[in-house]
Design an enzyme around this catalytic site. Sequence first.
Site, PDB file in Angstrom:
ATOM      1  N   GLY A 169      36.355 -21.988   4.244  1.00 48.01           N
ATOM      2  CA  GLY A 169      35.343 -22.983   3.951  1.00 48.01           C
ATOM      3  C   GLY A 169      34.448 -22.785   5.260  1.00 48.01           C
ATOM      4  N   ARG A 201      41.536 -23.082   7.987  1.00 52.95           N
ATOM      5  CA  ARG A 201      42.335 -24.655   7.112  1.00 52.95           C
ATOM      6  C   ARG A 201      43.154 -24.305   6.579  1.00 52.95           C
ATOM      7  NH1 ARG A 201      40.055 -23.009   0.135  1.00 52.95           N
ATOM      8  NH2 ARG A 201      40.587 -25.811  -0.233  1.00 52.95           N
ATOM      9  N   GLY A 248      37.265 -26.499  -4.061  1.00 52.51           N
ATOM     10  CA  GLY A 248      36.776 -27.056  -3.114  1.00 52.51           C
ATOM     11  C   GLY A 248      37.377 -28.628  -2.892  1.00 52.51           C
ATOM     12  N   ARG A 289      35.496 -22.885  -5.771  1.00 46.30           N
ATOM     13  CA  ARG A 289      36.329 -22.679  -6.858  1.00 46.30           C
ATOM     14  C   ARG A 289      36.258 -24.211  -6.903  1.00 46.30           C
ATOM     15  NH1 ARG A 289      41.274 -22.991  -7.486  1.00 46.30           N
ATOM     16  NH2 ARG A 289      41.779 -23.367  -5.150  1.00 46.30           N
ATOM     17  N   SER A 323      43.321 -19.785  -2.532  1.00 49.14           N
ATOM     18  CA  SER A 323      41.900 -19.579  -2.588  1.00 49.14           C
ATOM     19  C   SER A 323      41.428 -17.897  -2.856  1.00 49.14           C
ATOM     20  CB  SER A 323      41.069 -20.094  -1.588  1.00 49.14           C
ATOM     21  OG  SER A 323      39.316 -20.380  -1.585  1.00 49.14           O
ATOM     22  N   LYS A 370      37.533 -18.356   3.317  1.00 53.60           N
ATOM     23  CA  LYS A 370      38.501 -18.722   2.047  1.00 53.60           C
ATOM     24  C   LYS A 370      38.520 -20.067   2.926  1.00 53.60           C
ATOM     25  CE  LYS A 370      37.008 -16.524   0.198  1.00 53.60           C
ATOM     26  NZ  LYS A 370      35.565 -17.066  -0.417  1.00 53.60           N
ATOM     27  N   TRP A 428      30.592 -23.611   3.673  1.00 57.69           N
ATOM     28  CA  TRP A 428      30.489 -25.446   3.789  1.00 57.69           C
ATOM     29  C   TRP A 428      29.843 -25.606   5.288  1.00 57.69           C
ATOM     30  CZ3 TRP A 428      35.152 -29.457   3.787  1.00 57.69           C
ATOM     31  CH2 TRP A 428      34.072 -30.642   3.866  1.00 57.69           C
ATOM     32  N   HIS A 476      33.930 -12.993  11.066  1.00 54.82           N
ATOM     33  CA  HIS A 476      35.510 -13.386  10.908  1.00 54.82           C
ATOM     34  C   HIS A 476      36.474 -12.829  11.928  1.00 54.82           C
ATOM     35  CE1 HIS A 476      34.394 -15.319   6.446  1.00 54.82           C
ATOM     36  NE2 HIS A 476      34.412 -14.283   5.809  1.00 54.82           N
ATOM     37  N   TYR A 490      39.144 -28.106   7.853  1.00 50.99           N
ATOM     38  CA  TYR A 490      39.124 -27.995   6.774  1.00 50.99           C
ATOM     39  C   TYR A 490      39.099 -29.072   6.284  1.00 50.99           C
ATOM     40  CZ  TYR A 490      38.043 -27.464   1.633  1.00 50.99           C
ATOM     41  OH  TYR A 490      37.496 -27.193   0.277  1.00 50.99           O
TER      42      TYR A 490
HETATM   43  P1  A3P Z   1      38.856 -23.340  -3.168  1.00 53.90           P
HETATM   44  O1  A3P Z   1      39.529 -21.799  -3.696  1.00 53.90           O
HETATM   45  O2  A3P Z   1      40.056 -23.889  -2.324  1.00 53.90           O
HETATM   46  O3  A3P Z   1      38.352 -24.299  -3.907  1.00 53.90           O
HETATM   47  P2  A3P Z   1      35.176 -19.721   2.096  1.00 53.90           P
HETATM   48  O4  A3P Z   1      33.678 -20.353   2.445  1.00 53.90           O
HETATM   49  O5  A3P Z   1      35.290 -19.164   3.185  1.00 53.90           O
HETATM   50  O6  A3P Z   1      34.405 -18.539   1.060  1.00 53.90           O
HETATM   51  O7  A3P Z   1      36.059 -20.741   1.475  1.00 53.90           O
HETATM   52  C1  A3P Z   1      35.600 -21.218   0.287  1.00 53.90           C
HETATM   53  C2  A3P Z   1      36.624 -22.429   0.029  1.00 53.90           C
HETATM   54  O8  A3P Z   1      35.595 -23.041   0.099  1.00 53.90           O
HETATM   55  C3  A3P Z   1      36.864 -22.380  -1.726  1.00 53.90           C
HETATM   56  O9  A3P Z   1      37.805 -23.445  -1.488  1.00 53.90           O
HETATM   57  C4  A3P Z   1      35.843 -22.749  -1.896  1.00 53.90           C
HETATM   58  O10 A3P Z   1      35.928 -23.642  -3.166  1.00 53.90           O
HETATM   59  C5  A3P Z   1      35.282 -24.171  -0.273  1.00 53.90           C
HETATM   60  N1  A3P Z   1      34.756 -24.683  -0.707  1.00 53.90           N
HETATM   61  C6  A3P Z   1      32.834 -23.982  -0.653  1.00 53.90           C
HETATM   62  N2  A3P Z   1      31.714 -24.476  -0.648  1.00 53.90           N
HETATM   63  C7  A3P Z   1      32.504 -26.143  -0.489  1.00 53.90           C
HETATM   64  C8  A3P Z   1      32.015 -27.412   0.287  1.00 53.90           C
HETATM   65  N3  A3P Z   1      30.866 -27.481  -0.205  1.00 53.90           N
HETATM   66  N4  A3P Z   1      33.216 -28.091   0.203  1.00 53.90           N
HETATM   67  C9  A3P Z   1      34.128 -28.122   0.144  1.00 53.90           C
HETATM   68  N5  A3P Z   1      34.726 -27.123  -0.191  1.00 53.90           N
HETATM   69  C10 A3P Z   1      33.756 -25.610  -0.208  1.00 53.90           C
END
Ligand code: A3P
Length: 296
Positions: A50, A132, A264, A262, A140, A48, A53, A110, A198
């Site tokens: 990022g 993050r 982002g 979710r 998240s 969670k 991303w 991880h 992040y």
């Molecule tokens: P939120 O739940 O705060 O929206 P991971 O990829 O480590 O599982 O983390 C997921 C988090 O990264 C979620 O945060 C998700 O929405 C966000 N996320 C996924 N893709 C993203 C992107 N392209 N840019 C920014 N945030 C992103």
Amino acid sequence: KGWLTESLYMYQGHWFSPTKLISIGTVMVSQELFQANPTDIYLVTQPKSGTTWIKALAFAILNRTRHTNVPTHPLLMFNPHDCVPYIENEVLRTKPTYSDATSTRLFATHMPYTSLPQSIHDSSCRIVYMCRNPKDVLVSLIHFVNKVRDKSLDRITLEEGFEMFCKGVSPCGPYWDHVKGYYKASLKHPTRILFLTYENMKRDTRSNVKRLADFLGCPFTEEEEAKGVVEEIVSLCSFKRLSDRNKHGTIREGLPNEVFFREGKVGDWSNHLTKEMGQILDEITTQKFRGLDITF
Ligand code: A3P
């Protein structure tokens, strides 16, 4: 009480699930079998932070000449998790021999720094760590696990999640120890380990994409910059583009594509945690990161 399963177990100072996704078993098998190559690149995060991303960005940067931003680009067809495998899953899937040192291999993990397979420590491969702010990670995480955990288990309430997280009980946590492990290693090995946040990536994605490309050994040429290749990558990997593309289907490991997207945003925690919860997490973070230059 655990997150994805009933309980988490401690292995080498960090908490892991006994069975699900990145489990103690997969970490142990990785430690035993995984062989790093000097040209490898590892993207490391806590869940969670990022991961999705940074997987998309690094994949897009490294493959930019092979796949231009056309409809058949892998990131327009597959979830970033299917483009960049986790070491922990790959080892079990392919029981690899990993002798192909001729091309750059891109993996994610991880695993905490001290638990990485020894061959990664011994190799000159590169590591990109993204963290993050803990308040957004926690919010998240609670949303994520409530979407994916076994239906037979109760939902995790905000209070329960908060209490466990503050005690250090989170997947691959304690959160602060995981971050500190890579932060300190990045000071020791600055050419091998890049430490990103992040929040900074959100603030200025373009500069960070360039910085990432420099670190990965494939800087953008002047011609590429003039053609807008950096902007194309930023747009290709944006939350909007990726989440629109991942509304249906599942990743190889079976989780629905959409659970990785979710809000982002930076600071969404304030819509969920109480002010007091935020303050407590801030106090723990200040105390744990004292003397370290880690800001979000
Ligand atoms: P939120 O739940 O705060 O929206 P991971 O990829 O480590 O599982 O983390 C997921 C988090 O990264 C979620 O945060 C998700 O929405 C966000 N996320 C996924 N893709 C993203 C992107 N392209 N840019 C920014 N945030 C992103």
